[in-house]
Design a protein around this motif. Structure first.
Motif, mmCIF file in Angstrom:
data_model
loop_
_atom_site.group_PDB
_atom_site.id
_atom_site.type_symbol
_atom_site.label_atom_id
_atom_site.label_comp_id
_atom_site.label_asym_id
_atom_site.label_seq_id
_atom_site.Cartn_x
_atom_site.Cartn_y
_atom_site.Cartn_z
ATOM 1 N N HIS A 376 -4.153 -6.359 -10.239
ATOM 2 C CA HIS A 376 -4.696 -6.122 -8.904
ATOM 3 C C HIS A 376 -4.327 -4.748 -8.353
ATOM 4 O O HIS A 376 -4.714 -4.413 -7.246
ATOM 5 N N HIS A 377 -3.563 -3.971 -9.104
ATOM 6 C CA HIS A 377 -2.940 -2.790 -8.484
ATOM 7 C C HIS A 377 -3.931 -1.746 -8.003
ATOM 8 O O HIS A 377 -3.667 -1.034 -7.056
ATOM 9 N N ALA A 378 -5.093 -1.657 -8.681
ATOM 10 C CA ALA A 378 -5.989 -0.551 -8.350
ATOM 11 C C ALA A 378 -7.099 -0.970 -7.379
ATOM 12 O O ALA A 378 -7.902 -0.156 -6.957
ATOM 13 N N ILE A 379 -7.142 -2.254 -7.080
ATOM 14 C CA ILE A 379 -8.277 -2.742 -6.294
ATOM 15 C C ILE A 379 -7.796 -3.424 -5.030
ATOM 16 O O ILE A 379 -6.595 -3.642 -4.850
ATOM 17 N N GLY A 380 -8.722 -3.820 -4.189
ATOM 18 C CA GLY A 380 -8.444 -4.376 -2.855
ATOM 19 C C GLY A 380 -7.310 -5.375 -2.798
ATOM 20 O O GLY A 380 -6.634 -5.620 -3.784
ATOM 21 N N GLY A 381 -7.069 -5.934 -1.657
ATOM 22 C CA GLY A 381 -6.032 -6.940 -1.521
ATOM 23 C C GLY A 381 -4.703 -6.357 -1.103
ATOM 24 O O GLY A 381 -3.790 -7.078 -0.722
ATOM 25 N N GLY A 382 -4.575 -5.043 -1.165
ATOM 26 C CA GLY A 382 -3.375 -4.388 -0.636
ATOM 27 C C GLY A 382 -2.112 -4.715 -1.398
ATOM 28 O O GLY A 382 -1.022 -4.665 -0.857
ATOM 29 N N VAL A 384 -0.940 -2.935 -3.776
ATOM 30 C CA VAL A 384 -0.245 -1.650 -3.864
ATOM 31 C C VAL A 384 -0.732 -0.755 -2.725
ATOM 32 O O VAL A 384 -1.939 -0.604 -2.514
ATOM 33 N N ARG A 385 0.213 -0.223 -1.931
ATOM 34 C CA ARG A 385 -0.143 0.702 -0.845
ATOM 35 C C ARG A 385 0.653 1.980 -0.988
ATOM 36 O O ARG A 385 1.863 1.942 -1.125
ATOM 37 N N ASN A 386 -0.025 3.086 -0.972
ATOM 38 C CA ASN A 386 0.615 4.404 -1.081
ATOM 39 C C ASN A 386 1.545 4.468 -2.299
ATOM 40 O O ASN A 386 2.624 5.040 -2.229
ATOM 41 N N GLY A 387 1.119 3.838 -3.376
ATOM 42 C CA GLY A 387 1.927 3.905 -4.581
ATOM 43 C C GLY A 387 3.100 2.946 -4.602
ATOM 44 O O GLY A 387 3.855 2.917 -5.556
ATOM 45 N N LEU A 388 3.293 2.176 -3.549
ATOM 46 C CA LEU A 388 4.404 1.215 -3.530
ATOM 47 C C LEU A 388 3.854 -0.205 -3.616
ATOM 48 O O LEU A 388 2.792 -0.502 -3.066
#
Lengths: 531, 306
Positions: A376-382, A384-388
């Motif tokens: 899920h890291h690259a797509i919606g759902g939040g 990952v935010r700002n690389g964290l």
């Protein structure tokens, strides 16, 4: 569940007519840690009888046959061979008595030839050339053609199984154990196998037949013992039962019925493969040849085929694990992306579930929430935010998957390896389904999953298609394919047949396509079009 | 003896320890065990061989002691990795460190002492052949043995049931176990065989190559032997080619240097590695052959279900 025990109380009770019984397992208990894999299991088998051992995954079937074959020792209980107590200390002892076993996961050596593989299971002192002749004779005699000099890695799954069977036959067994033999065969190959088994039984060989395919049990077995959670829950005559009554005995409650009402007519094409050819680097791999396929919004297309015919390579080409030669060979929602990596393809609202759930689909030593982040890291759902990593969001997705798919686990967020196969499979499929992808590609969605979990997964795929997504399912399980697919294509040696509507397909036609009937047709078509 | 013959003789002396150690490791790896401790087993073979030969005055006793030194080290490795299930990679590295340290300790008393050389065995009549006579038939027993070993191991691996079982255990230990073979026992035997060969290679160093004890005298030969095995696709005949190719380029480099040719010494000393790797990569173009001969279970621990 005691009803069926009471119906047939006699045979399980004691050593009646000891001379008549071939094998008797009495009060077998096997404990692994806290788990009672076999709990007071009793089973008797007569010469010339095909005896079914039925049960779901984890019911204790494999444990029981491993004990009979000597590769596991029972915690308590005893085995009797032709009325005499025996200790099966190891497989060699069992083989010397005349017990042969065909494993579900074959015990073959890829890098050795057929003859060498068979020689390893026979007593020493054989001349290889003589053995090759014997293999040819026996295999021809029983209708199981084999080339003694062929390398196992180059053989189809059906041929590999023949090696295992011929290996047993050369030892002239009095008891043959078969662990889910038809799981990997085409319907025609399975039919051939039944003929061989019936012939063996008529020659006086006892056969212990493990399966969860109820129709074939009804077709060939004379007697059946049913296990659930390690206990015998019934001994029945399969001829007197229906598939549904056997299923209820196995599962213990009514199996969930899948709703398959079709939605509206399929919409625009979302996944398109055009003249997809891909040579493999792996000498044991399969090259893809000229594959064309379209999956439209709102439909499920299934790719049937026997394992090892290019399914893995096809999945890798669609998911982006291997890049295709031309950008235009793979279109996702109309956009050419054959040279894009997996993450870019996921950003196009596509999702992929590979075949191996452990190691490929999930990292065994990562917690479930961490495995959520991986896809899920690259797509919606939040997530990952700002690389964290946003752990709360990842936990939320984990909770959502657990809820929707009834993933059973000891703690809230365990490591992936601690889940049972079926539960982990529900997790890896659920993790993609909760994204509501427009395109979903799943390889072997219910491989090694019990009936209940399989129904949950299949229902999720159908619901996703109803909501307007395109779903591509690659599967070996023909029952599953007929249950959920709108259209069916068959892959054989890297070539894909045209996808035909499911209602136009029959088991027989699929079997022929699995055996490669379309390959020649494709070839003919190609030579006709190219001057 | 002409200059040409002298060069050939030094090449044989340089290649033999590589060949011995690599063939032993090849058998170990065919059974699915990666023993990175070749260097440690070799140096223990060297010190044990020297100590025994010096004490008894008999180089043959030295050869025997070298062999046993290697076997002892390998059995320690086998016990740790096969019985106690430790990681093969970590244990192999530790075995090398242990061997280097322990051999220094044992060898302390022998440093600087004159050695006992294992003499050549001249084969009558054949040694008098022109040119090839003294090269082929005037060698010590370990050189003859190293060639015999290539033939024996090739025959054993590809023509006998023992070889079939070793390949089966290395190819798929679960299947081998299911068929009733004792995977751990087969692996113990193959590890010990590898240890014996490494020990002989070490004894060769301290009894023939430079007949004295020098600390760290194996100077990385164990690692070269390990690399040769993998680059040779686990085929004995390729190990033979690789070992001699390495030895040849190495010795030629030394001669070129001695002649004062203006090539940087660093380039010359790296040349054997470059040439051997290039040659063996070119030989391994047949992917099926490589895949068929690669032990699929290499490095994986095996614990039978109970």
């Amino acid at each position: 569940m005691n009803e069926s025990m009471n119906e047939q109380p006699s045979s399980a009770a004691g050593p009646e007519n000891a001379a008549d019984t071939l094998l008797e397992a009495r009060n077998i208990v096997k404990i692994f840690g806290d788990l009672r894999a076999n709990d007071d299991v009793t089973l008797t088998l007569k010469p010339g009888e095909i005896h079914a051992l039925l049960g779901e995954n984890g019911a204790g079937k494999s444990t029981l046959v491993k004990i009979i074959y000597g590769s596991l020792q029972p915690t308590s209980g005893a085995l009797y061979w032709k009325g005499q107590p025996v200790a099966m200390a190891n497989p060699a002892v069992a083989r010397d008595l005349g017990v042969g076993m065909v494993f579900q996961h074959f015990s073959l050596f890829d890098a050795l030839t057929v003859t060498q593989n068979i020689a390893l299971a026979l007593p020493p002192g054989l001349v290889m050339a003589e053995l090759a002749t014997r293999i040819r004779t026996v295999s021809a005699d029983y209708g199981l053609p084999l080339r003694p000099g062929a390398l196992v890695a180059d053989l189809s799954v059906g041929e590999r199984q023949r090696i295992e069977i011929v290996r047993c036959l050369l030892q002239k067994p009095s008891l043959l154990i078969m662990d889910e033999p038809t799981a990997v065969l085409t319907p025609q190959e399975a039919g051939q196998l039944f003929v061989t088994l019936e012939r063996l039984a008529s020659e006086g060989c006892g056969i212990l037949y493990i399966s969860h395919r109820l129709e074939e049990v009804k077709r060939i077995c004379h007697d059946a013992t049913i296990l659930r959670h390690g206990k015998v829950v019934g001994r029945v005559d399969p001829q007197q039962e229906t598939a549904a009554s056997l299923a209820n005995l196995m599962v213990g409650n009514e199996v969930m019925v899948i709703k398959t009402t079709r939605g509206s007519a399929p919409g625009e094409p979302l996944l398109e493969l055009t003249e997809l050819s891909m040579a493999t680097d792996d000498p044991f791999g399969v090259s893809l040849k000229n594959i064309d396929l379209t999956v439209r919004a709102g439909e499920i297309v299934a790719v049937a085929g026997i394992a090892g015919n290019g399914q893995g390579e096809l999945f890798a080409a669609i998911s982006g694990e291997t890049l295709t030669a031309e950008e235009s060979q793979v279109l996702l929602a109309g956009a050419p992306c054959g040279r894009e990596n997996i993450t870019s393809r996921r950003r196009r609202n596509a999702a992929f579930v590979p075949e191996e759930r452990i190691g490929h689909g999930a990292v065994p030593n990562f917690a479930l929430s961490e495995n959520v982040v991986l896809t899920h890291h690259a797509i919606g759902g939040g997530v990952v935010r700002n690389g964290l990593i946003n752990r709360l969001a990842a936990h939320a997705v984990n909770a959502q998957v657990t809820e929707m798919f009834d993933v059973r686990k000891g703690t809230l967020n365990p490591e992936a390896r601690t889940l049972s196969g079926g539960n982990l499979q529900k997790f890896v499929v659920g993790r993609e389904v909760v994204l509501q992808p427009r395109i979903l590609v799943v390889n072997q969605p219910t491989w090694g999953v019990d009936v209940g979990a399989a129904a949950v997964i299949r229902q999720a795929l159908i619901d996703l298609a109803h909501s307007g997504s395109a779903v591509l399912v690659i599967s070996q399980d023909l029952d599953e394919i007929f249950e959920i697919a709108d259209r069916i294509a068959v892959i054989s040696r890297g070539e894909l047949s045209d996808a035909a509507p499911a209602e136009d397909m029959s088991l027989e036609r699929i079997g022929l396509l699995m055996a490669g009937a379309h390959e020649k047709a494709n070839q003919a078509g190609r030579t006709a079009t190219t001057p | 003896m002409g200059a040409f013959e002298a060069v050939i003789l030094t090449i044989i002396t340089a290649s033999t320890p590589l060949l011995l150690a690599a063939i032993g490791e090849l058998v170990t790896e065919r059974a699915g065990v990666l023993n990175l401790g070749v260097e440690g087993m070799m140096i223990m073979g060297a010190v044990c061989g020297f100590a025994a030969a010096y004490t008894t005055g008999s180089p043959i006793f030295g050869v025997g002691a070298g062999l046993l030194g290697g076997v002892g080290m390998s059995l320690l490795f086998a016990f740790l990795t096969q019985t106690l299930m430790t990681s093969q990679v970590a244990t192999g590295l530790a075995l090398t460190l242990l061997g280097l340290g322990l051999s220094g300790l044992i060898g302390e008393a022998f440093t600087g002492l004159p050695g006992v050389k294992l003499g050549p065995i001249d084969i009558p009549f054949l040694i008098d052949l022109p040119f090839v006579g003294s090269i082929l038939f005037g060698q010590d027993i370990l050189v003859y043995f190293s060639f015999a070993l290539v033939a024996i191991v090739t025959y054993m691996l590809f023509r006998t049931r023992t070889g079939l079982i070793i390949n089966a255990v290395g190819g798929n230990h679960h299947s081998a176990h299911a068929l009733g073979y004792d995977v751990v026992k087969v692996r113990y035997a193959c590890i010990a065989f590898g240890g014996a060969c490494s020990g002989l290679a070490g004894a060769y160093l301290s009894l023939v190559y430079t007949p004295q004890w020098i600390e760290n005298m194996s100077s990385g030969r164990g690692w070269i032997a390990l690399a040769l095995v993998a680059f040779s696709s686990w085929l004995p005949r390729r190990v033979l080619v690789g070992a001699y190719l390495f030895g040849t380029v190495w010795i030629m480099g030394l001669y070129v240097q001695a002649l004062g040719v203006a090539i940087p010494a660093q380039l010359l000393s790296s040349l054997p590695y470059l040439v051997t790797i290039t040659a063996l990569i070119m030989m391994s173009g047949d992917k099926t052959l490589t895949k068929v001969n690669t032990p699929a279970c290499i490095g994986q621990p095996f614990a039978p279900e109970r």
